[in-house]
Motif scaffolding. Sequence first.
Motif, mmCIF file in Angstrom:
data_model
loop_
_atom_site.group_PDB
_atom_site.id
_atom_site.type_symbol
_atom_site.label_atom_id
_atom_site.label_comp_id
_atom_site.label_asym_id
_atom_site.label_seq_id
_atom_site.Cartn_x
_atom_site.Cartn_y
_atom_site.Cartn_z
ATOM 1 N N HIS A 1 0.730 -1.134 0.061
ATOM 2 C CA HIS A 1 0.044 -0.017 0.106
ATOM 3 C C HIS A 1 0.794 1.084 0.120
ATOM 4 O O HIS A 1 1.791 1.422 0.945
ATOM 5 C CB HIS A 1 -0.894 -0.028 1.216
ATOM 6 C CG HIS A 1 -1.542 -1.355 1.410
ATOM 7 N ND1 HIS A 1 -0.980 -2.646 1.866
ATOM 8 C CD2 HIS A 1 -3.024 -1.534 0.910
ATOM 9 C CE1 HIS A 1 -2.047 -3.293 2.016
ATOM 10 N NE2 HIS A 1 -3.110 -3.062 1.188
ATOM 11 N N GLN B 1 -1.825 10.607 5.279
ATOM 12 C CA GLN B 1 -1.925 9.196 6.336
ATOM 13 C C GLN B 1 -0.735 9.001 7.140
ATOM 14 O O GLN B 1 -0.333 8.073 7.270
ATOM 15 C CB GLN B 1 -1.983 7.965 5.233
ATOM 16 C CG GLN B 1 -3.351 8.010 4.507
ATOM 17 C CD GLN B 1 -3.490 6.905 3.402
ATOM 18 O OE1 GLN B 1 -2.486 6.576 2.785
ATOM 19 N NE2 GLN B 1 -4.470 5.900 3.697
ATOM 20 N N THR C 1 -8.297 2.560 11.708
ATOM 21 C CA THR C 1 -7.744 1.925 10.349
ATOM 22 C C THR C 1 -9.014 1.079 9.633
ATOM 23 O O THR C 1 -9.854 0.632 10.206
ATOM 24 C CB THR C 1 -6.820 0.787 10.858
ATOM 25 O OG1 THR C 1 -5.789 1.468 11.386
ATOM 26 C CG2 THR C 1 -6.369 0.274 9.476
ATOM 27 N N ARG C 2 -8.925 1.769 8.377
ATOM 28 C CA ARG C 2 -9.930 1.142 7.580
ATOM 29 C C ARG C 2 -9.573 0.151 6.606
ATOM 30 O O ARG C 2 -8.508 0.369 5.907
ATOM 31 C CB ARG C 2 -10.975 2.467 6.856
ATOM 32 C CG ARG C 2 -11.652 3.309 7.825
ATOM 33 C CD ARG C 2 -12.450 4.438 7.081
ATOM 34 N NE ARG C 2 -12.265 4.382 5.619
ATOM 35 C CZ ARG C 2 -11.376 5.419 5.056
ATOM 36 N NH1 ARG C 2 -10.626 6.258 5.913
ATOM 37 N NH2 ARG C 2 -11.383 5.401 3.605
ATOM 38 N N TRP C 3 -10.116 -1.100 6.563
ATOM 39 C CA TRP C 3 -9.388 -2.130 5.696
ATOM 40 C C TRP C 3 -10.509 -2.848 5.369
ATOM 41 O O TRP C 3 -11.555 -3.210 6.025
ATOM 42 C CB TRP C 3 -8.253 -2.832 6.153
ATOM 43 C CG TRP C 3 -8.476 -3.676 7.410
ATOM 44 C CD1 TRP C 3 -8.662 -3.054 8.821
ATOM 45 C CD2 TRP C 3 -8.575 -4.995 7.742
ATOM 46 N NE1 TRP C 3 -9.184 -3.937 9.658
ATOM 47 C CE2 TRP C 3 -9.027 -5.286 8.983
ATOM 48 C CE3 TRP C 3 -8.582 -5.993 6.642
ATOM 49 C CZ2 TRP C 3 -9.003 -6.674 9.306
ATOM 50 C CZ3 TRP C 3 -8.835 -7.356 7.189
ATOM 51 C CH2 TRP C 3 -8.929 -7.669 8.291
ATOM 52 N N ARG C 4 -10.363 -3.917 4.374
ATOM 53 C CA ARG C 4 -11.167 -5.075 4.111
ATOM 54 C C ARG C 4 -10.252 -6.109 3.308
ATOM 55 O O ARG C 4 -9.036 -5.948 3.368
ATOM 56 C CB ARG C 4 -12.054 -4.298 2.840
ATOM 57 C CG ARG C 4 -11.442 -4.203 1.572
ATOM 58 C CD ARG C 4 -12.286 -3.560 0.481
ATOM 59 N NE ARG C 4 -11.614 -3.306 -0.741
ATOM 60 C CZ ARG C 4 -10.699 -2.239 -0.919
ATOM 61 N NH1 ARG C 4 -10.318 -1.476 0.115
ATOM 62 N NH2 ARG C 4 -10.116 -2.184 -2.089
ATOM 63 N N GLY D 1 -9.010 -8.334 0.734
ATOM 64 C CA GLY D 1 -9.153 -8.112 -0.712
ATOM 65 C C GLY D 1 -8.673 -9.429 -1.445
ATOM 66 O O GLY D 1 -8.874 -10.683 -0.891
ATOM 67 N N LEU E 1 -5.695 -2.047 2.575
ATOM 68 C CA LEU E 1 -6.088 -0.739 3.455
ATOM 69 C C LEU E 1 -6.910 0.216 2.503
ATOM 70 O O LEU E 1 -6.807 0.406 1.248
ATOM 71 C CB LEU E 1 -4.953 -0.116 3.780
ATOM 72 C CG LEU E 1 -3.861 -0.919 4.701
ATOM 73 C CD1 LEU E 1 -2.685 0.089 5.117
ATOM 74 C CD2 LEU E 1 -4.757 -1.036 5.966
ATOM 75 N N ASP E 2 -7.844 0.863 3.219
ATOM 76 C CA ASP E 2 -8.702 1.926 2.349
ATOM 77 C C ASP E 2 -7.873 3.298 2.197
ATOM 78 O O ASP E 2 -7.459 3.446 3.190
ATOM 79 C CB ASP E 2 -10.085 2.074 3.009
ATOM 80 C CG ASP E 2 -10.882 0.716 2.859
ATOM 81 O OD1 ASP E 2 -10.600 -0.046 2.053
ATOM 82 O OD2 ASP E 2 -11.896 0.691 3.679
ATOM 83 N N GLY E 3 -8.217 4.074 1.288
ATOM 84 C CA GLY E 3 -7.692 5.437 1.120
ATOM 85 C C GLY E 3 -6.478 5.477 0.688
ATOM 86 O O GLY E 3 -5.895 6.636 0.867
ATOM 87 N N TRP F 1 -2.535 0.449 -4.363
ATOM 88 C CA TRP F 1 -2.100 -0.948 -3.705
ATOM 89 C C TRP F 1 -2.044 -1.703 -4.574
ATOM 90 O O TRP F 1 -2.524 -1.980 -5.846
ATOM 91 C CB TRP F 1 -3.331 -1.171 -2.637
ATOM 92 C CG TRP F 1 -4.646 -1.235 -3.162
ATOM 93 C CD1 TRP F 1 -5.675 -0.552 -3.294
ATOM 94 C CD2 TRP F 1 -5.338 -2.470 -3.756
ATOM 95 N NE1 TRP F 1 -6.729 -0.882 -3.951
ATOM 96 C CE2 TRP F 1 -6.463 -2.417 -4.177
ATOM 97 C CE3 TRP F 1 -4.660 -4.041 -4.094
ATOM 98 C CZ2 TRP F 1 -7.392 -3.398 -4.765
ATOM 99 C CZ3 TRP F 1 -5.560 -4.708 -4.439
ATOM 100 C CH2 TRP F 1 -6.952 -4.435 -4.967
ATOM 101 N N GLY G 1 -5.811 5.835 -6.392
ATOM 102 C CA GLY G 1 -6.095 6.731 -5.429
ATOM 103 C C GLY G 1 -5.672 8.194 -5.552
ATOM 104 O O GLY G 1 -4.799 8.711 -6.312
#
Length: 188
Positions: A100, A106, A125-128, A130, A137-139, A143, A171
């Motif tokens: 990322h 950030q 922390t914002r994530w999903r 993948g 990581l978001d934002g 990545w 991004g």
Amino acid sequence: MTASPDLGTSQLVSPEFGIARPASPDFGIAQPASPDLLRSVFRQHAAGVAVITARGERPVGFTATSLNSVAAEPPLISFGIGTTSSSWPVVSRAGHIGVHILGEHQRELAATFARSGADRFAPPTRWRTGPEEVPVLDGVLAWLVCRVVARVPAGDHRIVVAEAVTGDPAGAGRPLLYHQGRFNALRD
């Protein structure tokens, strides 16, 4: 380098390359190689900031300034990781990792992933999950999810080489840099 006679101008000649250049009257104070010298020299080197993630029983991740593009064909990257890092046991077995590229907005995220003992994936922390079940990581500025192809011993670190399999370069924002022991933004 060795000194070389010249027609009145002091020069240094590199025996490896045979290239002459004018000698500097002030080389400063040379120091023997040491971990402290290496750290001091690399504090002068501005580097981009990335977070590397991997999936284990719990997701792991760490801030890296050693990220490099290795080859375009196939698309390879590399990064260094200390063998004492809390992320190393998972990265040492991971088939895939997330890379990322962080933006200047950030700094706190970079600090969180650099902090020992932090719950790096807890809010804010914002994530999903993948591709290849890698934490994404978001934002971030960009990545990649990469397949690990090699782990090369390098002193108290390992150099991980990985091939990109998917990603998103879209991004928004400007990159976060690391210089003089601090996270910084580009100046206009």
